[in-house]
Enzyme design. Sequence first.
Site, PDB file in Angstrom:
ATOM      1  N   SER A 179      -9.686   1.857   2.772  1.00  0.00           N
ATOM      2  CA  SER A 179      -8.902   2.513   1.668  1.00  0.00           C
ATOM      3  C   SER A 179      -7.793   1.808   0.933  1.00  0.00           C
ATOM      4  O   SER A 179      -7.223   2.047   0.325  1.00  0.00           O
ATOM      5  CB  SER A 179      -8.179   3.837   2.459  1.00  0.00           C
ATOM      6  N   SER A 230      -9.679  -0.589   6.825  1.00  0.00           N
ATOM      7  CA  SER A 230      -9.032  -0.387   5.584  1.00  0.00           C
ATOM      8  C   SER A 230      -8.539  -1.642   5.146  1.00  0.00           C
ATOM      9  O   SER A 230      -8.145  -1.768   4.027  1.00  0.00           O
ATOM     10  CB  SER A 230      -8.295   0.974   5.767  1.00  0.00           C
ATOM     11  N   LYS A 276       0.703  -1.080   0.108  1.00  0.00           N
ATOM     12  CA  LYS A 276      -0.035   0.010   0.099  1.00  0.00           C
ATOM     13  C   LYS A 276       0.863   1.182  -0.047  1.00  0.00           C
ATOM     14  O   LYS A 276       1.857   1.393   0.756  1.00  0.00           O
ATOM     15  CB  LYS A 276      -1.012   0.043   1.259  1.00  0.00           C
TER      16      LYS A 276
HETATM   17  N1  GLN Z   1     -12.975   3.953   5.884  1.00  0.00           N
HETATM   18  C1  GLN Z   1     -12.639   4.310   7.102  1.00  0.00           C
HETATM   19  C2  GLN Z   1     -12.205   5.877   7.021  1.00  0.00           C
HETATM   20  O1  GLN Z   1     -12.505   6.287   6.185  1.00  0.00           O
HETATM   21  C3  GLN Z   1     -11.370   3.732   7.404  1.00  0.00           C
HETATM   22  C4  GLN Z   1     -10.251   4.114   6.962  1.00  0.00           C
HETATM   23  C5  GLN Z   1      -9.000   3.154   7.249  1.00  0.00           C
HETATM   24  O2  GLN Z   1      -9.073   2.079   7.813  1.00  0.00           O
HETATM   25  N2  GLN Z   1      -7.875   3.819   6.790  1.00  0.00           N
HETATM   26  O3  GLN Z   1     -11.739   6.545   8.063  1.00  0.00           O
END
Ligand code: GLN
Length: 481
Positions: free
Chosen positions: A153, A177, A78
């Site tokens: 994400s 995420s 990532k």
């Molecule tokens: N979707 C969640 C957010 O927007 C989690 C994101 C993540 O785990 N990096 O914060």
Amino acid sequence: MEILKLGIFQLKELYKKKEVKPSEVVSLLLEEIYRRDKDIHSYLYINEKAIDQAKRVDEKIEKGEDLKELEGIPISIKDNICTKGIPTTCASKILENFIPPYDATVIERLKEKGAIIIGKTNMDEFAFGSSTENSAFGPTRNPHNLERVPGGSSGGSTASVASNLCFASLGSDTGGSIRQPSAFCGVVGIKPTYGRVSRYGLIAFASSLDQIGPITKNVKDNALLLKIISGKDKMDSTSVDIEVCDYLEFLNKDLGKLKIGIPKEYFVGGIDKEIREKIFEILKILEERGMIIEEISLPHTDYGIATYYIIATAEASSNLARFDGVKYGYRSKNYENLMEMYMKTRGEGFGEEVKRRIILGTYVLSSGYYEAYYLKAQKVRTLIKNDFEQAFKKVDIILTPTTPELPFKLGEKKDDPLKMYLSDIFTVNVNLTGLPAINIPCSFSSNKLPIGVQFISPYFKEEILLNLSYKLENELKGGDK
Ligand code: GLN
């Protein structure tokens, strides 16, 4: 082509038997990435040098030398995990040209075992999102259906694994995420206990919630990678000095009759009908396998999203203060003085969702509102943590759906942040408590979209998560034994 569908252990077997060379695998992979990733867009950067590294492994095999645990295995990363000499952008314009001078600890550990970094994967900018549509460089698409999002994400990482454009990946999970996109793409993804894996070199989103974890095609590969990246690191004072279990060896242990708790609050309202049905089918399978299923209650579940979005944005607003055009990354060209340089750099460099979160986070931390929002959220966080502690007095594992919905269409929620935030309703509480949790692909919907189940265990009991997941995987599709 078939080779690219293999798991890590099967590929290692082929290397051992000299049936294929690492350089052949890497060339094939690069060819496929160039051909197929135009549509999926799981990669932001492709590491052409991977081929030279693979050739050196060819020579080792030729000479009959033993290979290290990940030698010759192409892995994607990532793009918020620092890789020395390889761009790391967080899918943001503000870091577009940033090349880290050092490796994150997890990268060092993968490299020590011989892994080949094949490329950097797309993500929501700074990991803010649930669909990978917030990338400054364009969205990733779900390999199972190109009109749908891969989740986020870490959507680039999960899509790269699901489309066989790498053999495994590392993602990060602050509120879901790793698990939510793993569910959307039909792959295995674990969020380890907070402190299990070093965060050194992970570009911070919310430091009290972030963890790095492996995303793989099967449970056994996940156990291998988790074993390699886990453990105390002197560069991260929040990493914990608790012995790392041999997760691989533990996979075959007979744990007897585990008690599995089903929190009733996760099955009310909004959840997709097909997901609900499939989860109940899984429960039946586990029951037939001798597990004891018990209903439990996590009474503060509903407060999770609000609490998470206060704490996560507060920490993010503070962490992102460092991107000011001075030390690294993008700097605006039109300014007359220092203050204007800061403002224009941040105004031009950050995307819409990043700005929204910095504003929200700064607001909840401001002196007039700190007690009403931030302090209150921290107290509710403790209540949520207590819920889980009480539950684990009664059960060994908690089972929930990973997501309330199937992968949605691109554009469907992009303009409605609140709707998007609700995608994480089943994952955020795990981050607020610091507990470990895993997504296991369990089925497909009638329109052929993946469905995932989430297991949550007590702190530092990843081996139980993996053990149970391995059993379920074997039950469902035979797995990689
Ligand atoms: N979707 C969640 C957010 O927007 C989690 C994101 C993540 O785990 N990096 O914060």
